[in-house]
Design an enzyme around this catalytic site. Structure first.
Site, PDB file in Angstrom:
ATOM      1  N   GLY A 263       0.802  -1.219   0.000  1.00 54.64           N
ATOM      2  CA  GLY A 263       0.000   0.000   0.000  1.00 54.64           C
ATOM      3  C   GLY A 263       0.832   1.265   0.000  1.00 54.64           C
ATOM      4  O   GLY A 263       0.648   2.149  -0.843  1.00 54.64           O
ATOM      5  N   ALA A 264       1.758   1.347   0.942  1.00 57.56           N
ATOM      6  CA  ALA A 264       2.574   2.543   1.064  1.00 57.56           C
ATOM      7  C   ALA A 264       3.701   2.266   2.037  1.00 57.56           C
ATOM      8  O   ALA A 264       3.698   1.241   2.726  1.00 57.56           O
ATOM      9  CB  ALA A 264       1.745   3.723   1.564  1.00 57.56           C
ATOM     10  N   GLU A 300       0.730   6.032   7.369  1.00 59.32           N
ATOM     11  CA  GLU A 300       2.152   6.247   7.093  1.00 59.32           C
ATOM     12  C   GLU A 300       2.671   7.443   7.878  1.00 59.32           C
ATOM     13  O   GLU A 300       3.780   7.414   8.403  1.00 59.32           O
ATOM     14  CB  GLU A 300       2.397   6.446   5.593  1.00 59.32           C
ATOM     15  CG  GLU A 300       1.880   5.326   4.703  1.00 59.32           C
ATOM     16  CD  GLU A 300       2.277   3.923   5.149  1.00 59.32           C
ATOM     17  OE1 GLU A 300       3.353   3.758   5.754  1.00 59.32           O
ATOM     18  OE2 GLU A 300       1.499   2.983   4.909  1.00 59.32           O
ATOM     19  N   HIS A 303       3.383   6.541  11.474  1.00 60.57           N
ATOM     20  CA  HIS A 303       4.602   5.760  11.666  1.00 60.57           C
ATOM     21  C   HIS A 303       5.793   6.643  12.068  1.00 60.57           C
ATOM     22  O   HIS A 303       6.782   6.137  12.603  1.00 60.57           O
ATOM     23  CB  HIS A 303       4.978   5.024  10.378  1.00 60.57           C
ATOM     24  CG  HIS A 303       4.422   3.630  10.256  1.00 60.57           C
ATOM     25  ND1 HIS A 303       4.456   2.723  11.286  1.00 60.57           N
ATOM     26  CD2 HIS A 303       3.862   2.979   9.201  1.00 60.57           C
ATOM     27  CE1 HIS A 303       3.920   1.568  10.869  1.00 60.57           C
ATOM     28  NE2 HIS A 303       3.545   1.705   9.613  1.00 60.57           N
ATOM     29  N   GLU A 322       3.306  -2.024  13.508  1.00 61.50           N
ATOM     30  CA  GLU A 322       2.151  -2.122  12.600  1.00 61.50           C
ATOM     31  C   GLU A 322       0.820  -2.220  13.345  1.00 61.50           C
ATOM     32  O   GLU A 322      -0.139  -1.541  13.001  1.00 61.50           O
ATOM     33  CB  GLU A 322       2.335  -3.287  11.628  1.00 61.50           C
ATOM     34  CG  GLU A 322       3.501  -3.109  10.655  1.00 61.50           C
ATOM     35  CD  GLU A 322       3.458  -1.828   9.844  1.00 61.50           C
ATOM     36  OE1 GLU A 322       2.406  -1.157   9.814  1.00 61.50           O
ATOM     37  OE2 GLU A 322       4.497  -1.474   9.245  1.00 61.50           O
TER      38      GLU A 322
HETATM   39  N1  TRP Z   1       5.538  -0.611   6.411  1.00 57.63           N
HETATM   40  C1  TRP Z   1       4.553  -0.537   5.372  1.00 57.63           C
HETATM   41  C2  TRP Z   1       3.273  -0.096   6.050  1.00 57.63           C
HETATM   42  O1  TRP Z   1       2.637  -0.825   6.722  1.00 57.63           O
HETATM   43  C3  TRP Z   1       4.324  -1.832   4.657  1.00 57.63           C
HETATM   44  C4  TRP Z   1       5.156  -2.070   3.437  1.00 57.63           C
HETATM   45  C5  TRP Z   1       5.286  -1.256   2.408  1.00 57.63           C
HETATM   46  C6  TRP Z   1       5.880  -3.226   3.074  1.00 57.63           C
HETATM   47  N2  TRP Z   1       6.045  -1.836   1.433  1.00 57.63           N
HETATM   48  C7  TRP Z   1       6.414  -3.032   1.825  1.00 57.63           C
HETATM   49  C8  TRP Z   1       6.121  -4.414   3.678  1.00 57.63           C
HETATM   50  C9  TRP Z   1       7.178  -3.989   1.170  1.00 57.63           C
HETATM   51  C10 TRP Z   1       6.877  -5.381   3.035  1.00 57.63           C
HETATM   52  C11 TRP Z   1       7.397  -5.162   1.793  1.00 57.63           C
HETATM   53  O2  TRP Z   1       2.889   1.011   6.003  1.00 57.63           O
HETATM   54 ZN    ZN Z   2       2.422   0.294   8.583  1.00 54.29          ZN
END
Ligand code: TRP
Ligand code: ZN
Length: 876
Positions: A263-264, A300, A303, A322
């Site tokens: 997603g992002a 995001e 985070h 998460e």
């Molecule tokens: N940390 C990201 C989120 O939860 C998740 C994520 C984005 C991700 N790209 C990824 C996890 C590629 C594994 C691989 O917002």
């Molecule tokens: Zn996340």
């Protein structure tokens, strides 16, 4: 098998790193097929004398220098996935030069190109695909990044932190230097270079600092980032007011790209997004898309504190960032929109994606004990169940107590790589609370089941509630201990009012809306005193715990709760359970008539003007086919579909005029707004029309209404809703609308994803044939995850057609996995999960599904990702 089987990594084997980095300077000379990366590392041994083992993958190593001296090939050890320096001094500098091929990087992990722009994805282990490094989240350091690229094709050069220098270079190239003052793990590193348009704004923090906000998109799409920008500003304000957390740099950049595995990504001050979670306008995005953009932008951004300032010690702790950040984004959306409706949608999603995972071969605790490929553990369990676990602590401690815990957590661990245990400790310590038993939620997998029995003792005016808990076995965990479960219950009197619930020895009655029970033992009995004759028992209000409940309740009791429960979630839930009972009875015996009281209760909801439209839309929507399936010993997709359609039809026939009136009353004139109020009215209007669609085959007027809404819609929500109805109808209007939709949006990749997905989820028998044909359509590409998910992912979610008795759906699925694995193993592995549900179907289908899993496992050079999912799916 002729290949070495990939090895699992275990949580119990965690060891702190042997080396620290006192800084990293990265220099990129960007070229599409041969980018040079120089990494200068200042290293210090934590345990002198240990070899330095750096991670690296798919890299061309050009040179290694130690303290300025070029190392000969005998002075280091180069293996498939590591670079080892056997005996380095206690302090030294290391200069490593590598070459990578962004254009050829189809895995979209590391440095790659999307629409000609350079971008990176480093979580979880992508940084090792850029340079040799200690690629683990507990190695944090300060980054200085120099980017050199062609000025014409890459006018925009971005990395984390602050821009410290930029300028021209010979040969039409230019450079930029970025410095991020906050030490970070390498998974939060990011680089973007390309020709991008930009939408700019300013946010003033609560302490009065100005933050420059920029959202970069492909040219021509910058007008579609306004809603995302608005969501970003609201997120920043909300985190200040509700959590007391303020942004910590002077700029915040978002880049939207069209090729993205997930997603992002929350890279420090440079979030990179799948463009579907940024781009929106009324003509091309649905209300659901707007809501998802709001949630993901917030997620995001949040985070920055829960993930970046405080990160994870190791990837087993993934839920630390998460689960907590999902909880925060859910709370944000609840505060922005309708709290009960958001809760209902989150529970629907949890039941659709997480409960099956927890009941299947891939079940794992929110803090897993082992993995082969960490990318496979970005799961609904780690994210959504992780959020439920945080939410239970919030429920137990209250908002004030929870915020006290958050504050202590941040005070203790800011700038550190922390563990889930440390988070729980902060919550417990700040509140003087005992969360020892509660910790089992982190280590035990599976959805607990509560067996509930309640009865009234008229002679002494007591209500006796007995609750037994049991958690079914999951892979590697045959037996579980009883957990600490917060269960919010209520009792309704004949007027539908809450009866105050006073326990055994208590004198005062604190709560008016039922009460929160703490379950801690395998079986517990609660005696409520001074109770007048109750009419209905309300269980798990607000979904206070992520559990399944077994309780005998009559249709009359459920209809009463649907009409009167003071807890909106419980009202919705009563309807879901009532419908589930009716459908399961019908499936068991197809001649059982549906109790007309259910349709009557649905009618009451449609007539109740006091209800929020969005809530009414949820309350009249039947449980999904998959939800019904989860309640069957052996899934029968045809029987489920037939029964559910029959109940929908009965409701449509009973309430034909009321549904038409609901439709008309909820039409909105005037300009489109994505806000929750109007979106809820559109949801209710379209829910009404979807019921009426059950009558479209014999009522021309209804078909005209659907086709008319498709044609005349001034927004994507209404257009898509109508098209969704048409794709299940075998009428000429269906193809006409699909063709029109395609032509109308032919240049728009995101909208064409909707077009692909709709055809893949059609209930008509030719769904698979169409999907096969669409593989060759220009709107599809195996190299683009959004396309793969839209067409193939959606088809595997079309239970009725995916589970075709001849196995054609399974064979198609396996063929696509085998084709995709060498291109993009992360996406291939995620796409594979539905084949793991083989235990849930009849023996004939079981054999076919298992054969496909075996066929996948026999592929030479299968990725670790796909190997892990396929092998666990067969074994579990
Ligand atoms: N940390 C990201 C989120 O939860 C998740 C994520 C984005 C991700 N790209 C990824 C996890 C590629 C594994 C691989 O917002
Ligand atoms: Zn996340």
């Amino acid at each position: 098998m002729n290949q070495v089987q990939p090895q699992a990594i275990h949580r119990k084997d965690y060891c702190a790193p042997d080396y620290r980095f006192e800084g990293i300077a990265l220099e990129f000379d960007l070229l599409p097929e041969a980018t040079r990366v120089q990494s200068k590392l200042s290293m210090a041994a934590v345990n002198p004398g240990k070899p330095l083992v750096l991670d690296g993958e798919d890299l061309k190593l050009l040179s290694v220098k130690m303290d300025g001296r070029l190392l000969g090939t005998s002075e280091y050890l180069l293996a498939e996935r590591t670079l080892t320096i056997p005996n380095p001094p206690a302090r030294f500098t290391l200069e490593i030069e590598t070459e990578v091929n962004p254009k050829g990087n189809t895995q979209l992990s590391g440095l790659y190109q999307s629409s000609g722009n350079f971008c990176t994805q480093c979580e979880a282990e992508g940084f090792r695909r850029i340079t040799y490094f200690l690629d683990r989240p507990d190695v944090m350091t300060v980054y200085r990044v120099t980017i050199r690229a062609d000025r014409k094709t890459c006018p925009v050069l971005l990395s984390n932190g602050n821009l410290v220098e930029e300028g021209a270079l010979p040969d039409g190239r230019h450079y930029a230097v970025w410095h991020d003052p906050y030490p970070k793990p390498c998974y939060l590193f990011a680089l973007v270079a390309g020709n991008l348009a930009c939408n700019e704004d300013i946010f003033v923090t609560q302490s009065g600092r100005q933050v420059k906000l920029r959202i970069f998109t492909e040219h021509g799409k910058e007008g579609r980032s306004a809603y995302a920008m608005d969501a970003l500003k609201r997120s920043m304000r909300w985190d200040e007011t509700r959590f007391g957390l303020e942004y910590d740099l002077d700029l915040f950049n978002i880049v939207a790209v069209s090729d993205f595995n997930m997603g992002a990504m929350e890279n420090k001050s440079l979030n990179v997004f799948n463009d579907r979670y940024i781009l929106a306008d009324p003509e091309t995005a649905t209300d659901g898309d707007f809501a998802a953009i709001e949630a993901v932008v917030a997620h995001e951004y949040f985070h920055n504190w829960t993930g970046n300032r405080i990160t994870c010690r190791d990837w087993f702790q993934l839920s630390l960032k998460e689960g907590l950040t999902v909880f925060r984004d859910q709370e944000f959306s609840s505060d922005m929109r309708s709290r009960p409706v958001k809760r209902i949608q989150d529970v629907r999603n949890l039941r659709a994606r997480q409960f099956p995972e927890d009941a299947g071969p891939l079940a794992h605790p929110i803090r897993p004990d082992s993995y082969i490929a960490i990318d496979n553990f970005y799961t609904a369990t780690v994210y959504e169940k992780g959020s439920e676990v945080i939410r239970m602590m919030h429920t137990l401690l209250g908002e004030d107590g929870f915020q006290k815990g958050m504050k202590l957590y941040v005070d203790r661990h800011d700038g550190e790589a922390a563990t889930c245990d440390q988070f729980v400790a902060a919550m417990a310590d700040a509140n003087g609370a005992d969360l020892e038993q509660f910790r089992l939620w982190y280590s035990q997998a599976g959805t607990p089941e509560l067996q509930v029995e309640g009865h009234y003792e008229a002679q002494n005016g007591e209500y006796v509630l007995t609750v037994a808990q049991h958690c079914p076995p999951t892979p590697g965990q045959p037996e579980k201990k009883p957990m600490h479960i917060p269960l919010h219950v209520g009792l309704l009197d004949a007027q539908g009012q809450d009866i105050p619930l006073r326990l055994d020895k208590e004198s005062a009655v604190p709560q008016r809306n039922g009460r929160l029970l703490s379950l801690t033992a395998a079986k517990q009995t609660f005696r409520f005193r001074g109770i007048p004759e109750p009419r209905a028992l309300s269980l798990n209000r607000g979904f206070s715990a992520p559990v399944n409940i077994k309780v005998k309740q009559s249709g009359v009791e459920r209809a009463f709760l649907m009409a009167h429960d003071s807890d909106a979630f419980a009202r919705w839930e009563a309807g879901q359970q009532y419908a589930t009972d009716l459908l399961l009875q019908r499936i068991a015996n197809p001649s059982t008539p549906f109790d007309p009281a259910f349709a009557a209760a649905v009618g009451q909801i449609l007539r109740d003007d006091a209800l929020e439209a969005a809530f009414a839309a949820e309350a009249v929507t039947l449980p999904s086919e998959d939800y019904i399936a989860d309640h069957m010993a052996v899934i029968d997709v045809e029987a489920i579909h037939t029964a559910r359609r029959a109940l929908r039809r009965q409701i449509a026939e009973t309430h034909r005029d009321l549904l038409l009136a609901t439709y008309d009353q909820n039409r909105i004139s005037g300009p489109y707004s994505p806000d929750a109020g109007p979106a809820g009215r559109r949801a209710l209007k379209n829910a009404a029309l979807a019921y009426l669609a059950e009558l479209a085959a014999e009522e021309r007027g209804i078909l005209d209404r659907i086709a008319g809404q498709y044609r005349d819609a001034d927004n994507m929500t209404d257009r898509m809703a109508a098209l969704r109805m048409l794709v299940d109808l075998n009428v000429p209007e269906r193809q006409a609308a699909l063709d029109d939709f395609h032509d109308r949006f032919r240049g728009d990749a995101l909208v064409l994803d909707k077009w692909l997905a709709l055809q893949a989820i059609s209930a008509l028998p030719d769904a698979l044939e169409r999907v096969k044909a669409l593989l060759h359509h220009s709107a599809f590409s195996m190299h683009k995850p959004n396309k793969v998910r839209a067409l193939i992912g959606s088809f595997t979610a079309n239970a009725l057609r995916y589970h075709a008795a001849d196995g054609s759906g399974y064979a198609f699925h396996a063929d696509r996995i085998i084709e995709l694995d060498p291109i993009n193993p992360q996406v291939a592995a995620r796409l594979l999960a539905p084949l793991g549900r083989w235990r849930r179907v009849d023996p004939g289908r079981q054999a076919k599904m298992k054969a496909e899993l075996e066929r996948i496992l026999a592929v030479p050079k299968l990725s670790r990702e796909t190997y892990e999912i396929a092998s666990k799916s067969l074994a579990g």
